[in-house]
Design a protein around this motif. Structure first.
Motif, PDB file in Angstrom:
ATOM      1  N   VAL A 117      -4.797   0.219   6.243  1.00  0.00           N
ATOM      2  CA  VAL A 117      -3.707  -0.405   5.488  1.00  0.00           C
ATOM      3  C   VAL A 117      -2.435   0.407   5.690  1.00  0.00           C
ATOM      4  N   ALA A 118      -2.536   1.724   5.619  1.00  0.00           N
ATOM      5  CA  ALA A 118      -1.369   2.590   5.817  1.00  0.00           C
ATOM      6  C   ALA A 118      -0.790   2.410   7.220  1.00  0.00           C
ATOM      7  N   ALA A 119      -1.648   2.283   8.211  1.00  0.00           N
ATOM      8  CA  ALA A 119      -1.183   2.074   9.589  1.00  0.00           C
ATOM      9  C   ALA A 119      -0.484   0.729   9.716  1.00  0.00           C
ATOM     10  N   SER A 134       3.391   0.134  10.734  1.00  0.00           N
ATOM     11  CA  SER A 134       3.745  -0.749  11.833  1.00  0.00           C
ATOM     12  C   SER A 134       4.737  -1.819  11.385  1.00  0.00           C
ATOM     13  N   ALA A 135       4.500  -2.412  10.224  1.00  0.00           N
ATOM     14  CA  ALA A 135       5.422  -3.429   9.704  1.00  0.00           C
ATOM     15  C   ALA A 135       6.785  -2.812   9.409  1.00  0.00           C
ATOM     16  N   TYR A 136       6.775  -1.592   8.886  1.00  0.00           N
ATOM     17  CA  TYR A 136       8.031  -0.889   8.614  1.00  0.00           C
ATOM     18  C   TYR A 136       8.786  -0.612   9.914  1.00  0.00           C
ATOM     19  N   ASP A 137       8.080  -0.078  10.909  1.00  0.00           N
ATOM     20  CA  ASP A 137       8.726   0.233  12.189  1.00  0.00           C
ATOM     21  C   ASP A 137       9.337  -1.016  12.819  1.00  0.00           C
ATOM     22  N   HIS A 138       8.677  -2.136  12.663  1.00  0.00           N
ATOM     23  CA  HIS A 138       9.187  -3.395  13.205  1.00  0.00           C
ATOM     24  C   HIS A 138      10.461  -3.832  12.472  1.00  0.00           C
ATOM     25  N   ALA A 139      10.506  -3.605  11.164  1.00  0.00           N
ATOM     26  CA  ALA A 139      11.640  -4.062  10.350  1.00  0.00           C
ATOM     27  C   ALA A 139      12.807  -3.075  10.328  1.00  0.00           C
ATOM     28  N   ALA A 184       6.055  -9.445   4.352  1.00  0.00           N
ATOM     29  CA  ALA A 184       5.940 -10.584   5.268  1.00  0.00           C
ATOM     30  C   ALA A 184       5.217 -10.196   6.549  1.00  0.00           C
ATOM     31  N   GLY A 185       5.278  -8.923   6.915  1.00  0.00           N
ATOM     32  CA  GLY A 185       4.605  -8.435   8.116  1.00  0.00           C
ATOM     33  C   GLY A 185       3.184  -7.946   7.867  1.00  0.00           C
ATOM     34  N   LEU A 186       2.671  -8.178   6.670  1.00  0.00           N
ATOM     35  CA  LEU A 186       1.347  -7.664   6.310  1.00  0.00           C
ATOM     36  C   LEU A 186       0.369  -8.780   5.967  1.00  0.00           C
ATOM     37  N   SER A 187       0.447  -9.867   6.692  1.00  0.00           N
ATOM     38  CA  SER A 187      -0.461 -10.981   6.417  1.00  0.00           C
ATOM     39  C   SER A 187      -1.910 -10.534   6.600  1.00  0.00           C
ATOM     40  N   LEU A 200      -3.636  -8.894   4.398  1.00  0.00           N
ATOM     41  CA  LEU A 200      -3.955  -7.809   3.465  1.00  0.00           C
ATOM     42  C   LEU A 200      -3.703  -8.296   2.041  1.00  0.00           C
ATOM     43  N   THR A 201      -4.532  -7.856   1.121  1.00  0.00           N
ATOM     44  CA  THR A 201      -4.329  -8.248  -0.265  1.00  0.00           C
ATOM     45  C   THR A 201      -3.153  -7.486  -0.866  1.00  0.00           C
ATOM     46  N   ARG A 202      -2.528  -8.088  -1.842  1.00  0.00           N
ATOM     47  CA  ARG A 202      -1.438  -7.425  -2.554  1.00  0.00           C
ATOM     48  C   ARG A 202      -1.940  -6.123  -3.160  1.00  0.00           C
ATOM     49  N   SER A 203      -3.143  -6.159  -3.709  1.00  0.00           N
ATOM     50  CA  SER A 203      -3.719  -4.989  -4.346  1.00  0.00           C
ATOM     51  C   SER A 203      -3.889  -3.827  -3.365  1.00  0.00           C
ATOM     52  N   SER A 204      -4.414  -4.110  -2.168  1.00  0.00           N
ATOM     53  CA  SER A 204      -4.628  -3.026  -1.200  1.00  0.00           C
ATOM     54  C   SER A 204      -3.294  -2.463  -0.705  1.00  0.00           C
ATOM     55  N   VAL A 205      -2.304  -3.325  -0.539  1.00  0.00           N
ATOM     56  CA  VAL A 205      -0.982  -2.858  -0.103  1.00  0.00           C
ATOM     57  C   VAL A 205      -0.347  -2.013  -1.204  1.00  0.00           C
ATOM     58  N   ASP A 206      -0.378  -2.506  -2.445  1.00  0.00           N
ATOM     59  CA  ASP A 206       0.237  -1.761  -3.545  1.00  0.00           C
ATOM     60  C   ASP A 206      -0.432  -0.408  -3.766  1.00  0.00           C
ATOM     61  N   THR A 207      -1.752  -0.377  -3.716  1.00  0.00           N
ATOM     62  CA  THR A 207      -2.474   0.884  -3.891  1.00  0.00           C
ATOM     63  C   THR A 207      -2.083   1.878  -2.799  1.00  0.00           C
ATOM     64  N   THR A 208      -1.978   1.403  -1.578  1.00  0.00           N
ATOM     65  CA  THR A 208      -1.606   2.279  -0.459  1.00  0.00           C
ATOM     66  C   THR A 208      -0.152   2.716  -0.568  1.00  0.00           C
ATOM     67  N   LEU A 209       0.735   1.802  -0.945  1.00  0.00           N
ATOM     68  CA  LEU A 209       2.145   2.177  -1.131  1.00  0.00           C
ATOM     69  C   LEU A 209       2.285   3.254  -2.207  1.00  0.00           C
ATOM     70  N   GLU A 210       1.547   3.111  -3.298  1.00  0.00           N
ATOM     71  CA  GLU A 210       1.597   4.113  -4.363  1.00  0.00           C
ATOM     72  C   GLU A 210       1.112   5.470  -3.859  1.00  0.00           C
ATOM     73  N   ALA A 211       0.036   5.477  -3.085  1.00  0.00           N
ATOM     74  CA  ALA A 211      -0.487   6.741  -2.542  1.00  0.00           C
ATOM     75  C   ALA A 211       0.512   7.373  -1.571  1.00  0.00           C
ATOM     76  N   LEU A 212       1.128   6.563  -0.715  1.00  0.00           N
ATOM     77  CA  LEU A 212       2.133   7.074   0.226  1.00  0.00           C
ATOM     78  C   LEU A 212       3.342   7.629  -0.515  1.00  0.00           C
ATOM     79  N   TYR A 213       3.725   6.967  -1.591  1.00  0.00           N
ATOM     80  CA  TYR A 213       4.861   7.418  -2.410  1.00  0.00           C
ATOM     81  C   TYR A 213       4.531   8.738  -3.105  1.00  0.00           C
ATOM     82  N   GLU A 214       3.354   8.813  -3.703  1.00  0.00           N
ATOM     83  CA  GLU A 214       2.947  10.038  -4.400  1.00  0.00           C
ATOM     84  C   GLU A 214       2.795  11.203  -3.429  1.00  0.00           C
TER      85      GLU A 214
END
Length: 96
Positions: free
Chosen positions: A11-13, A17-22, A38-41, A43-57
């Motif tokens: 999920v982090a990768a 990748s979506a960030y690098d593209h944007a 929009a670039g993360l089709s 993936l569940t919202r939950s898995s993306v949010d959990t990973t974003l929170e971990a990357l932020y922390e």
């Protein structure tokens, strides 16, 4: 059909990748979470949010709110992630 959840590293990768593209100007550029999502089709919202929170922390990404709420559109509002008691609308990976 059983579908397994992707590993957090996958999920982090995908987020990177979506960030690098944007982020046309490279790391450190803030990107709307609506554009990132929009670039993360697939993936569940939950898995993306959990990973974003971990990357932020871990201070790998910076998530910021857009304080001028008049500039937020429906996509921005729907794509926000709440960290603490604040909605965040933009993401940037820290420069290496």
């Amino acid at each position: 059909m059983f579908t397994s959840m992707p590993a957090a590293e996958d999920v982090a990768a995908r987020i990177r990748s979506a960030y690098d593209h944007a982020a046309v100007d490279g790391s450190g550029t803030f990107v709307r979470l609506a554009v990132l999502r929009a670039g993360l089709s697939g993936l569940t919202r939950s898995s993306v949010d959990t990973t974003l929170e971990a990357l932020y922390e871990s201070r790998i990404v910076n998530l910021i709110p857009l304080s001028d709420t008049a500039t937020l559109n429906d996509d921005d509002l729907a794509s926000a992630i709440t960290v603490g008691d604040e909605d965040k609308h933009r993401i940037a990976f820290q420069k290496s």
